[in-house]
Design a protein around this motif. Structure first.
Motif, mmCIF file in Angstrom:
data_model
loop_
_atom_site.group_PDB
_atom_site.id
_atom_site.type_symbol
_atom_site.label_atom_id
_atom_site.label_comp_id
_atom_site.label_asym_id
_atom_site.label_seq_id
_atom_site.Cartn_x
_atom_site.Cartn_y
_atom_site.Cartn_z
ATOM 1 N N ALA A 1 30.160 40.195 42.126
ATOM 2 C CA ALA A 1 30.915 41.425 41.825
ATOM 3 C C ALA A 1 31.873 41.745 42.983
ATOM 4 C CB ALA A 1 29.961 42.592 41.589
ATOM 5 N N ALA A 2 31.372 41.537 44.222
ATOM 6 C CA ALA A 2 32.225 41.806 45.398
ATOM 7 C C ALA A 2 33.387 40.815 45.425
ATOM 8 C CB ALA A 2 31.392 41.683 46.668
ATOM 9 N N HIS A 3 33.115 39.564 45.056
ATOM 10 C CA HIS A 3 34.169 38.539 45.007
ATOM 11 C C HIS A 3 35.266 38.961 44.018
ATOM 12 C CE1 HIS A 3 35.869 34.458 44.955
ATOM 13 N NE2 HIS A 3 36.004 34.656 43.656
ATOM 14 N N LEU A 4 34.851 39.431 42.863
ATOM 15 C CA LEU A 4 35.802 39.868 41.832
ATOM 16 C C LEU A 4 36.631 41.064 42.334
ATOM 17 C CD1 LEU A 4 36.912 39.852 38.909
ATOM 18 C CD2 LEU A 4 34.916 41.176 38.219
ATOM 19 N N GLN A 5 35.949 42.024 42.960
ATOM 20 C CA GLN A 5 36.660 43.215 43.459
ATOM 21 C C GLN A 5 37.680 42.831 44.540
ATOM 22 O OE1 GLN A 5 36.107 46.530 42.109
ATOM 23 N NE2 GLN A 5 38.130 46.560 43.072
ATOM 24 N N ARG A 6 37.283 41.947 45.445
ATOM 25 C CA ARG A 6 38.205 41.508 46.522
ATOM 26 C C ARG A 6 39.425 40.816 45.930
ATOM 27 N NH1 ARG A 6 33.696 39.888 49.378
ATOM 28 N NH2 ARG A 6 33.960 37.729 48.727
ATOM 29 N N LYS B 1 21.257 42.964 17.091
ATOM 30 C CA LYS B 1 22.658 43.141 17.494
ATOM 31 C C LYS B 1 23.164 41.905 18.233
ATOM 32 C CE LYS B 1 23.706 47.296 19.216
ATOM 33 N NZ LYS B 1 23.484 48.545 20.001
ATOM 34 N N PHE B 2 24.380 41.493 17.871
ATOM 35 C CA PHE B 2 25.004 40.345 18.531
ATOM 36 C C PHE B 2 26.455 40.682 18.835
ATOM 37 C CE2 PHE B 2 21.934 38.562 15.443
ATOM 38 C CZ PHE B 2 21.094 37.903 16.320
ATOM 39 N N ARG B 3 26.905 40.368 20.038
ATOM 40 C CA ARG B 3 28.337 40.489 20.355
ATOM 41 C C ARG B 3 28.811 39.102 20.801
ATOM 42 N NH1 ARG B 3 32.341 44.255 23.003
ATOM 43 N NH2 ARG B 3 34.133 42.840 23.009
ATOM 44 N N ILE B 4 29.739 38.570 20.014
ATOM 45 C CA ILE B 4 30.226 37.216 20.284
ATOM 46 C C ILE B 4 31.439 37.280 21.213
ATOM 47 C CG2 ILE B 4 31.413 35.281 19.128
ATOM 48 C CD1 ILE B 4 29.320 35.731 16.835
ATOM 49 N N CYS B 5 31.410 36.491 22.281
ATOM 50 C CA CYS B 5 32.488 36.561 23.284
ATOM 51 C C CYS B 5 33.038 35.168 23.575
ATOM 52 C CB CYS B 5 31.955 37.117 24.597
ATOM 53 S SG CYS B 5 31.153 38.709 24.433
ATOM 54 N N VAL B 6 34.331 35.000 23.384
ATOM 55 C CA VAL B 6 34.999 33.758 23.762
ATOM 56 C C VAL B 6 36.283 34.129 24.496
ATOM 57 C CG1 VAL B 6 35.876 31.522 22.997
ATOM 58 C CG2 VAL B 6 34.151 32.688 21.621
ATOM 59 N N ASP B 7 36.230 34.073 25.815
ATOM 60 C CA ASP B 7 37.424 34.226 26.624
ATOM 61 C C ASP B 7 37.974 35.654 26.709
ATOM 62 O OD1 ASP B 7 39.259 33.193 28.340
ATOM 63 O OD2 ASP B 7 40.613 32.440 26.819
ATOM 64 N N SER B 8 38.240 36.278 25.565
ATOM 65 C CA SER B 8 39.006 37.520 25.606
ATOM 66 C C SER B 8 38.170 38.764 25.884
ATOM 67 C CB SER B 8 39.794 37.677 24.305
ATOM 68 O OG SER B 8 38.918 37.505 23.234
ATOM 69 N N ALA B 9 36.844 38.689 25.728
ATOM 70 C CA ALA B 9 36.027 39.879 26.029
ATOM 71 C C ALA B 9 35.968 40.070 27.544
ATOM 72 C CB ALA B 9 34.616 39.702 25.481
ATOM 73 N N PRO B 10 35.907 41.349 28.004
ATOM 74 C CA PRO B 10 35.775 41.562 29.445
ATOM 75 C C PRO B 10 34.364 41.213 29.900
ATOM 76 C CG PRO B 10 35.770 43.655 28.271
ATOM 77 C CD PRO B 10 35.951 42.598 27.241
ATOM 78 N N LEU B 11 34.161 39.970 30.226
ATOM 79 C CA LEU B 11 32.844 39.466 30.617
ATOM 80 C C LEU B 11 33.056 38.367 31.646
ATOM 81 C CD1 LEU B 11 29.944 40.055 29.559
ATOM 82 C CD2 LEU B 11 30.184 38.082 28.061
ATOM 83 N N ALA B 12 32.266 38.388 32.716
ATOM 84 C CA ALA B 12 32.399 37.369 33.769
ATOM 85 C C ALA B 12 31.699 36.092 33.288
ATOM 86 C CB ALA B 12 31.790 37.875 35.060
ATOM 87 N N GLU B 13 32.415 35.331 32.456
ATOM 88 C CA GLU B 13 31.789 34.213 31.747
ATOM 89 C C GLU B 13 31.219 33.157 32.695
ATOM 90 O OE1 GLU B 13 33.852 32.576 28.417
ATOM 91 O OE2 GLU B 13 34.963 34.407 28.042
ATOM 92 N N ARG B 14 31.980 32.841 33.765
ATOM 93 C CA ARG B 14 31.497 31.776 34.655
ATOM 94 C C ARG B 14 30.237 32.201 35.397
ATOM 95 N NH1 ARG B 14 37.489 30.653 37.057
ATOM 96 N NH2 ARG B 14 38.017 28.757 35.942
ATOM 97 N N SER C 1 40.501 26.967 51.133
ATOM 98 C CA SER C 1 39.156 26.579 51.559
ATOM 99 C C SER C 1 38.262 27.791 51.845
ATOM 100 C CB SER C 1 39.231 25.670 52.786
ATOM 101 O OG SER C 1 40.128 26.238 53.705
ATOM 102 N N ASP C 2 38.857 28.979 52.006
ATOM 103 C CA ASP C 2 38.007 30.161 52.217
ATOM 104 C C ASP C 2 37.504 30.745 50.895
ATOM 105 O OD1 ASP C 2 40.278 31.280 51.181
ATOM 106 O OD2 ASP C 2 40.815 32.457 52.944
ATOM 107 N N GLY C 3 37.770 30.062 49.772
ATOM 108 C CA GLY C 3 37.242 30.506 48.483
ATOM 109 C C GLY C 3 38.217 31.362 47.694
ATOM 110 N N ASP C 4 39.412 31.578 48.240
ATOM 111 C CA ASP C 4 40.404 32.384 47.532
ATOM 112 C C ASP C 4 41.040 31.604 46.380
ATOM 113 O OD1 ASP C 4 40.359 34.877 48.475
ATOM 114 O OD2 ASP C 4 42.132 34.734 49.749
ATOM 115 N N PHE C 5 41.478 32.343 45.414
ATOM 116 C CA PHE C 5 42.224 31.753 44.293
ATOM 117 C C PHE C 5 43.361 32.710 43.975
ATOM 118 C CE2 PHE C 5 43.539 31.429 39.985
ATOM 119 C CZ PHE C 5 43.504 30.080 39.689
ATOM 120 N N ASP C 6 44.585 32.282 44.236
ATOM 121 C CA ASP C 6 45.726 33.173 44.015
ATOM 122 C C ASP C 6 46.432 32.798 42.713
ATOM 123 O OD1 ASP C 6 47.834 34.859 44.115
ATOM 124 O OD2 ASP C 6 48.623 34.179 46.041
ATOM 125 N N SER C 7 46.191 33.611 41.693
ATOM 126 C CA SER C 7 46.790 33.318 40.382
ATOM 127 C C SER C 7 48.306 33.228 40.465
ATOM 128 C CB SER C 7 46.430 34.402 39.362
ATOM 129 O OG SER C 7 45.049 34.453 39.177
#
Ligand code: B12
Ligand code: SF4
Ligand code: SF4
Length: 325
Positions: A38-43, A138-151, A215-221
């Motif tokens: 969660a901290a990684h995502l926020q950063r 109850k089932f919620r199906i998620c493929v890509d577009s749902a706000p969910l940290a899939e990885r 190498s520090d783990g950053d990913f710049d879209s």
């Protein structure tokens, strides 16, 4: 007794998922992703690394917690289907053409995976409903577009580790795998998270043409060719445009550089149709395309979402890059 029944339900779901053609299936509790993730995502968001993807800033509470996405959620069934490596007999080199060609990334050579995987997940949900003789689950199906940290969820469900290229990577199947989930109110038995297996390697970082990975783990879209060619609206910075090469839609470099992907068995045939003729596209022709031609060519493809205007923008850049190499 209750625990035994629950365990066997988890196993039945997994068996059914594999029968339906999924390559991987695992289960995790519908609990928040770890504090580190969660901290990684926020950063990442704070650093502006989501670039123009405004949607990544929205629904953050849901993205980090499946239980916020669906009330009463107890478990997440995480699945994956391999889309690569593309088998040799399906590869086309495009080398015989004298025209300048643009390359479409591997995942986009198939019919739109969103539709395909949603249907498969619905079949699992139906199966569970029948098995339990209970239509009120109850089932919620998620493929890509749902706000969910899939990885993050897939890692916790044991599907694979998160590599330095940020791809969810399975030690047997590599990283060219699509992810999809069912969030459910069923209490299922959770699997063991996968261990990271990147020690001593940085091949993906070195393979990235634009330095989007560090190498520090950053990913710049903002520097990622996949972002620039698929998500970015408007003109592309001229310095980055030169590094896009002939990549017309998406980029495979950091996936293909990974030894786990290189050593993976070729993706097996599924009902997801493969279109080898879309790998290499004639750039000069694309610049002349009318909207109907684009619509017809990509009617069943995820490329369609890009729209012709941005497809032409990409083609123009690839053509310029071809002329200067
Ligand atoms: C936004 C997005 C993009 C963006 C940003 C990519 C990115 N790396 O974030 C862009 C447009 C660039 C993109 C590109 C691609 N994408 Co995309 N994308 C997404 C999307 C919608 C959200 C990803 C996200 O949450 N990013 C936020 C950042 C912070 O996530 P992250 O770096 O992975 O970090 C998370 C975890 O990995 C973990 N984590 C990471 N590092 C660390 C370190 C520590 C210490 C810890 C504890 C945790 C941790 O914590 C973070 C929070 O969950 C997902 C679908 C979804 N709903 O999840 C698909 C998804 C990630 N994309 C996918 C694909 C296939 C691609 C491409 C390969 C397409 C292509 N060929 O061009 C490229 C690959 C680029 C790359 N190397 O990541 C697949 C990936 C499958 C897989 N095996 O991982 C997904 C899952 C879609 C799917 N359903 O299959 N994508
Ligand atoms: S998809 Fe391409 S540009 Fe993006 S991080 Fe991977 S190698 Fe770099
Ligand atoms: S290429 Fe090496 S560092 Fe990158 S994800 Fe694969 S194993 Fe990890």
């Amino acid at each position: 007794m209750l625990e035994l029944a629950t365990m066997s339900l988890s196993d039945s779901i997994k068996t059914r998922a594999l029968e339906l053609g999924f390559d991987l299936v695992g289960i995790t509790k519908a609990e928040p992703i770890g504090a580190d993730a969660a901290a990684h995502l926020q950063r990442w968001l704070d650093a502006g690394h989501a670039a123009g993807m405004e949607y990544m800033h929205r629904n953050l509470a849901k993205r980090v917690n499946p239980a916020a996405l669906m009330e009463g959620a107890r478990s997440v069934i995480c699945t994956a289907i391999a889309y690569g490596p593309i088998p040799d007999d399906k590869q086309t080199t495009g080398q015989t053409s004298s025209e300048s060609l643009g390359r479409i990334a591997d995942f986009a050579l198939y019919d739109d995976y969103h539709v395909f995987m949603k249907n498969k997940l619905r079949a699992i949900a139906d199966y569970i409903g029948e098995l339990l003789d209970d239509r009120h689950r109850k089932f919620r199906i998620c493929v890509d577009s749902a706000p969910l940290a899939e990885r993050s969820l897939a890692r916790r469900a044991g599907l694979g580790f998160i590599g330095k290229n940020h791809m969810l990577t399975n030690t047997r199947l590599g990283s060219q795998i699509f992810l999809a989930q069912i969030v459910t109110d069923l209490t299922l038995e959770a699997d063991t998270p996968a261990e990271t297996a990147c020690e001593g390697c940085d091949k993906c970082i070195r393979a990235c043409p634009t330095g989007a990975l560090s190498s520090d783990g950053d990913f710049d879209s903002a520097k990622c060719i996949s972002y620039l060619t698929i998500e970015h609206k408007g003109a592309i910075d001229v310095n980055l445009a030169g590094r896009i090469g002939n990549r017309l839609f998406g980029c495979d470099e950091c996936s293909l550089a990974c030894p786990y992907t290189q050593n993976a068995p070729a993706a097996k045939d599924t009902e997801l149709r493969f279109h080898p003729e879309r790998r290499w596209m004639k750039l000069a022709e694309i610049l002349e395309w009318r909207p109907e031609q684009f619509e017809t060519c990509f009617a069943d493809s995820t490329v369609k979402r890009l729209g012709l205007e941005r497809f032409k923008r990409n083609a123009k850049i690839c053509l310029q890059n071809c002329r200067y190499t």
